[in-house]
Design a protein around this motif. Structure first.
Motif, PDB file in Angstrom:
ATOM      1  N   ILE A   1       0.855  -1.186   0.000  1.00 13.27           N
ATOM      2  CA  ILE A   1       0.000   0.000   0.000  1.00 13.27           C
ATOM      3  C   ILE A   1       0.892   1.238   0.000  1.00 13.27           C
ATOM      4  CG2 ILE A   1      -1.785   1.305   1.207  1.00 13.27           C
ATOM      5  CD1 ILE A   1      -2.751  -1.260   2.482  1.00 13.27           C
ATOM      6  N   PRO A   2       0.952   1.968  -1.113  1.00 10.78           N
ATOM      7  CA  PRO A   2       1.784   3.177  -1.135  1.00 10.78           C
ATOM      8  C   PRO A   2       1.245   4.232  -0.189  1.00 10.78           C
ATOM      9  CG  PRO A   2       0.476   3.010  -3.142  1.00 10.78           C
ATOM     10  CD  PRO A   2       0.282   1.727  -2.397  1.00 10.78           C
ATOM     11  N   VAL A   3       2.150   5.027   0.364  1.00  9.01           N
ATOM     12  CA  VAL A   3       1.776   6.074   1.322  1.00  9.01           C
ATOM     13  C   VAL A   3       2.206   7.440   0.789  1.00  9.01           C
ATOM     14  CG1 VAL A   3       2.086   6.967   3.663  1.00  9.01           C
ATOM     15  CG2 VAL A   3       2.048   4.487   3.266  1.00  9.01           C
ATOM     16  N   VAL A   4       1.266   8.361   0.749  1.00  7.92           N
ATOM     17  CA  VAL A   4       1.578   9.755   0.430  1.00  7.92           C
ATOM     18  C   VAL A   4       1.409  10.557   1.714  1.00  7.92           C
ATOM     19  CG1 VAL A   4       0.887  11.825  -0.810  1.00  7.92           C
ATOM     20  CG2 VAL A   4       0.923   9.637  -1.996  1.00  7.92           C
ATOM     21  N   VAL A   5       2.489  11.165   2.178  1.00  7.07           N
ATOM     22  CA  VAL A   5       2.426  11.996   3.374  1.00  7.07           C
ATOM     23  C   VAL A   5       1.868  13.362   2.989  1.00  7.07           C
ATOM     24  CG1 VAL A   5       3.777  13.184   5.146  1.00  7.07           C
ATOM     25  CG2 VAL A   5       4.336  10.814   4.524  1.00  7.07           C
ATOM     26  N   ILE A   6       0.813  13.788   3.672  1.00  8.45           N
ATOM     27  CA  ILE A   6       0.265  15.135   3.487  1.00  8.45           C
ATOM     28  C   ILE A   6       0.450  15.855   4.810  1.00  8.45           C
ATOM     29  CG2 ILE A   6      -1.788  16.499   2.998  1.00  8.45           C
ATOM     30  CD1 ILE A   6      -2.742  14.423   1.126  1.00  8.45           C
ATOM     31  N   SER A   7       1.355  16.831   4.820  1.00 10.06           N
ATOM     32  CA  SER A   7       1.802  17.396   6.092  1.00 10.06           C
ATOM     33  C   SER A   7       1.828  18.923   6.075  1.00 10.06           C
ATOM     34  CB  SER A   7       3.210  16.866   6.397  1.00 10.06           C
ATOM     35  OG  SER A   7       3.734  17.467   7.559  1.00 10.06           O
ATOM     36  N   ALA A   8       1.700  19.490   7.270  1.00  9.17           N
ATOM     37  CA  ALA A   8       1.826  20.943   7.416  1.00  9.17           C
ATOM     38  C   ALA A   8       3.286  21.357   7.271  1.00  9.17           C
ATOM     39  CB  ALA A   8       1.296  21.372   8.782  1.00  9.17           C
ATOM     40  N   TYR A   9       4.187  20.386   7.394  1.00  7.36           N
ATOM     41  CA  TYR A   9       5.611  20.669   7.262  1.00  7.36           C
ATOM     42  C   TYR A   9       6.027  20.652   5.791  1.00  7.36           C
ATOM     43  CZ  TYR A   9       5.463  19.319  12.196  1.00  7.36           C
ATOM     44  OH  TYR A   9       5.138  19.224  13.517  1.00  7.36           O
ATOM     45  N   SER A  10       7.028  21.459   5.458  1.00 10.53           N
ATOM     46  CA  SER A  10       7.563  21.438   4.097  1.00 10.53           C
ATOM     47  C   SER A  10       9.085  21.524   4.094  1.00 10.53           C
ATOM     48  CB  SER A  10       6.975  22.597   3.278  1.00 10.53           C
ATOM     49  OG  SER A  10       7.262  23.844   3.900  1.00 10.53           O
ATOM     50  N   ASP A  11       9.667  21.291   5.258  1.00 15.28           N
ATOM     51  CA  ASP A  11      11.120  21.322   5.389  1.00 15.28           C
ATOM     52  C   ASP A  11      11.744  20.188   4.589  1.00 15.28           C
ATOM     53  OD1 ASP A  11      13.625  20.174   7.148  1.00 15.28           O
ATOM     54  OD2 ASP A  11      13.536  22.366   7.167  1.00 15.28           O
TER      55      ASP A  11
ATOM     56  N   VAL B   1       3.396  15.679   0.197  1.00 19.08           N
ATOM     57  CA  VAL B   1       2.673  16.862  -0.269  1.00 19.08           C
ATOM     58  C   VAL B   1       2.419  17.812   0.906  1.00 19.08           C
ATOM     59  CG1 VAL B   1       0.643  17.734  -1.468  1.00 19.08           C
ATOM     60  CG2 VAL B   1       1.503  15.437  -1.988  1.00 19.08           C
ATOM     61  N   PRO B   2       3.010  18.998   0.909  1.00 15.77           N
ATOM     62  CA  PRO B   2       2.696  19.977   1.953  1.00 15.77           C
ATOM     63  C   PRO B   2       1.222  20.384   1.857  1.00 15.77           C
ATOM     64  CG  PRO B   2       4.748  20.551   0.839  1.00 15.77           C
ATOM     65  CD  PRO B   2       4.107  19.460   0.038  1.00 15.77           C
ATOM     66  N   LYS B   3       0.592  20.619   2.998  1.00 21.87           N
ATOM     67  CA  LYS B   3      -0.819  20.997   3.004  1.00 21.87           C
ATOM     68  C   LYS B   3      -1.062  22.348   2.331  1.00 21.87           C
ATOM     69  CE  LYS B   3      -2.390  18.310   7.000  1.00 21.87           C
ATOM     70  NZ  LYS B   3      -2.997  18.331   8.349  1.00 21.87           N
ATOM     71  N   SER B   4      -0.003  23.103   2.154  1.00 21.08           N
ATOM     72  CA  SER B   4      -0.130  24.408   1.507  1.00 21.08           C
ATOM     73  C   SER B   4      -0.281  24.290  -0.012  1.00 21.08           C
ATOM     74  CB  SER B   4       1.095  25.269   1.823  1.00 21.08           C
ATOM     75  OG  SER B   4       2.291  24.604   1.416  1.00 21.08           O
ATOM     76  N   GLU B   5      -0.058  23.089  -0.560  1.00 17.22           N
ATOM     77  CA  GLU B   5      -0.172  22.899  -2.007  1.00 17.22           C
ATOM     78  C   GLU B   5      -1.636  22.995  -2.442  1.00 17.22           C
ATOM     79  OE1 GLU B   5       2.079  22.768  -4.186  1.00 17.22           O
ATOM     80  OE2 GLU B   5       3.936  22.029  -3.282  1.00 17.22           O
ATOM     81  N   SER B   6      -1.849  23.333  -3.703  1.00 10.31           N
ATOM     82  CA  SER B   6      -3.190  23.446  -4.250  1.00 10.31           C
ATOM     83  C   SER B   6      -3.804  22.068  -4.465  1.00 10.31           C
ATOM     84  CB  SER B   6      -3.146  24.189  -5.592  1.00 10.31           C
ATOM     85  OG  SER B   6      -2.431  23.417  -6.553  1.00 10.31           O
ATOM     86  N   VAL B   7      -5.125  22.025  -4.582  1.00 11.18           N
ATOM     87  CA  VAL B   7      -5.817  20.756  -4.829  1.00 11.18           C
ATOM     88  C   VAL B   7      -5.337  20.105  -6.132  1.00 11.18           C
ATOM     89  CG1 VAL B   7      -8.060  19.706  -5.348  1.00 11.18           C
ATOM     90  CG2 VAL B   7      -7.840  21.317  -3.453  1.00 11.18           C
ATOM     91  N   PRO B   8      -5.196  20.850  -7.238  1.00 10.02           N
ATOM     92  CA  PRO B   8      -4.688  20.217  -8.467  1.00 10.02           C
ATOM     93  C   PRO B   8      -3.323  19.564  -8.277  1.00 10.02           C
ATOM     94  CG  PRO B   8      -5.658  22.331  -8.994  1.00 10.02           C
ATOM     95  CD  PRO B   8      -5.607  22.254  -7.498  1.00 10.02           C
ATOM     96  N   THR B   9      -2.474  20.192  -7.454  1.00 11.35           N
ATOM     97  CA  THR B   9      -1.154  19.614  -7.194  1.00 11.35           C
ATOM     98  C   THR B   9      -1.284  18.321  -6.392  1.00 11.35           C
ATOM     99  OG1 THR B   9      -0.090  21.785  -7.232  1.00 11.35           O
ATOM    100  CG2 THR B   9       1.104  20.004  -6.139  1.00 11.35           C
ATOM    101  N   ILE B  10      -2.167  18.313  -5.409  1.00 13.40           N
ATOM    102  CA  ILE B  10      -2.397  17.101  -4.616  1.00 13.40           C
ATOM    103  C   ILE B  10      -2.911  15.979  -5.519  1.00 13.40           C
ATOM    104  CG2 ILE B  10      -3.753  16.067  -2.747  1.00 13.40           C
ATOM    105  CD1 ILE B  10      -3.746  18.808  -1.373  1.00 13.40           C
ATOM    106  N   ILE B  11      -3.812  16.306  -6.428  1.00 12.16           N
ATOM    107  CA  ILE B  11      -4.350  15.313  -7.361  1.00 12.16           C
ATOM    108  C   ILE B  11      -3.246  14.780  -8.260  1.00 12.16           C
ATOM    109  CG2 ILE B  11      -5.865  14.999  -9.363  1.00 12.16           C
ATOM    110  CD1 ILE B  11      -7.827  16.937  -7.983  1.00 12.16           C
ATOM    111  N   THR B  12      -2.376  15.674  -8.726  1.00 11.62           N
ATOM    112  CA  THR B  12      -1.241  15.256  -9.557  1.00 11.62           C
ATOM    113  C   THR B  12      -0.345  14.288  -8.793  1.00 11.62           C
ATOM    114  OG1 THR B  12      -1.224  17.312 -10.822  1.00 11.62           O
ATOM    115  CG2 THR B  12       0.819  16.049 -10.778  1.00 11.62           C
TER     116      THR B  12
END
Length: 220
Positions: free
Chosen positions: A81-91, A107-118
């Motif tokens: 099961i692949p894991v994509v981390v979606i985090s408030a951190y971007s360091d 994926v930082p939470k600050s990214e746009s929805v289209p970027t998250i979908i990509t």
């Protein structure tokens, strides 16, 4: 080609963010079954009951987790099961460590929805995804993968290609007319040469490359 997953788990302890993300993603992945978790315990229960999940979207800061320990445990227990981390951190250090511990994307939470979908679509197709600011590291990973895969024998490369197709060891053995034990021995050699822990990570490393560059090897 757009990949339409059957089942995705969202693990985040912030209900508002979780619901906002769900609403946005459901428009794009409209036939996907969405499951939610908000603690380490509920993630464990959800994974145990849904081992066929296509993807886990994971917040590192979920209650009950300590640093990267939960990500590490999930990757060991559910390597397929692949894991994509979606985090408030971007360091970049945190991104690098998450990828090192087996995440397929960050994926930082600050990214746009289209970027998250990509990012989700790219990971579902067997590739890795990191933010654009982290591309240099991604390029270095690709370079390392290029050198590592070049060390594989023709037979090991054939087996790696079959890993990426999702074939089981017995199916690979039947195709290559070798014993299943032989396939397992080749698999161990592949993991060692690629410095990965399992066939999923090996297949993802292959996905970083232009397969056409290596397909000529199969003719030797």
């Amino acid at each position: 080609m757009h990949v339409m997953p059957e089942k995705i788990i969202i693990a985040d302890d912030h209900p508002l963010f979780r619901q906002a993300l769900l609403i946005a993603l459901k428009e794009q992945f409209n036939t996907t079954q969405w499951l939610e978790a908000e603690t380490v315990e509920s993630i464990s229960e959800c994974l145990a009951q849904n081992v066929d999940a296509d993807l886990l979207l994971l917040d590192l800061n979920i209650p009950g987790a300590h640093g990267f320990d939960h990500l590490i445990r999930i990757r060991k227990q559910y390597p397929d099961i692949p894991v994509v981390v979606i985090s408030a951190y971007s360091d970049e250090t945190i991104i690098a460590k998450a990828m090192q511990h087996g995440a397929s994307g960050f994926v930082p939470k600050s990214e746009s929805v289209p970027t998250i979908i990509t990012a989700i679509t790219q990971v579902l197709s067997g590739q890795l995804w990191v933010p654009g600011t982290f591309e240099k590291v991604q390029e270095e990973v690709s370079h390392v993968a290029d050198e590592a895969i070049a060390k594989l024998t023709v037979q090991e490369y054939r087996i790696l290609m079959m890993f990426s197709e999702g074939l089981l060891n017995k199916q690979i053995g039947d195709k290559l007319c070798v014993a299943e034990a032989t396939v397992k021995a080749h698999a161990s050699a592949i993991f060692r040469k690629l410095n990965v822990r399992n066939r999923t990570q090996a297949a993802m490393m292959l996905g970083q490359l232009d397969v056409a560059d290596y397909s000529e090897n199969l003719k030797d």
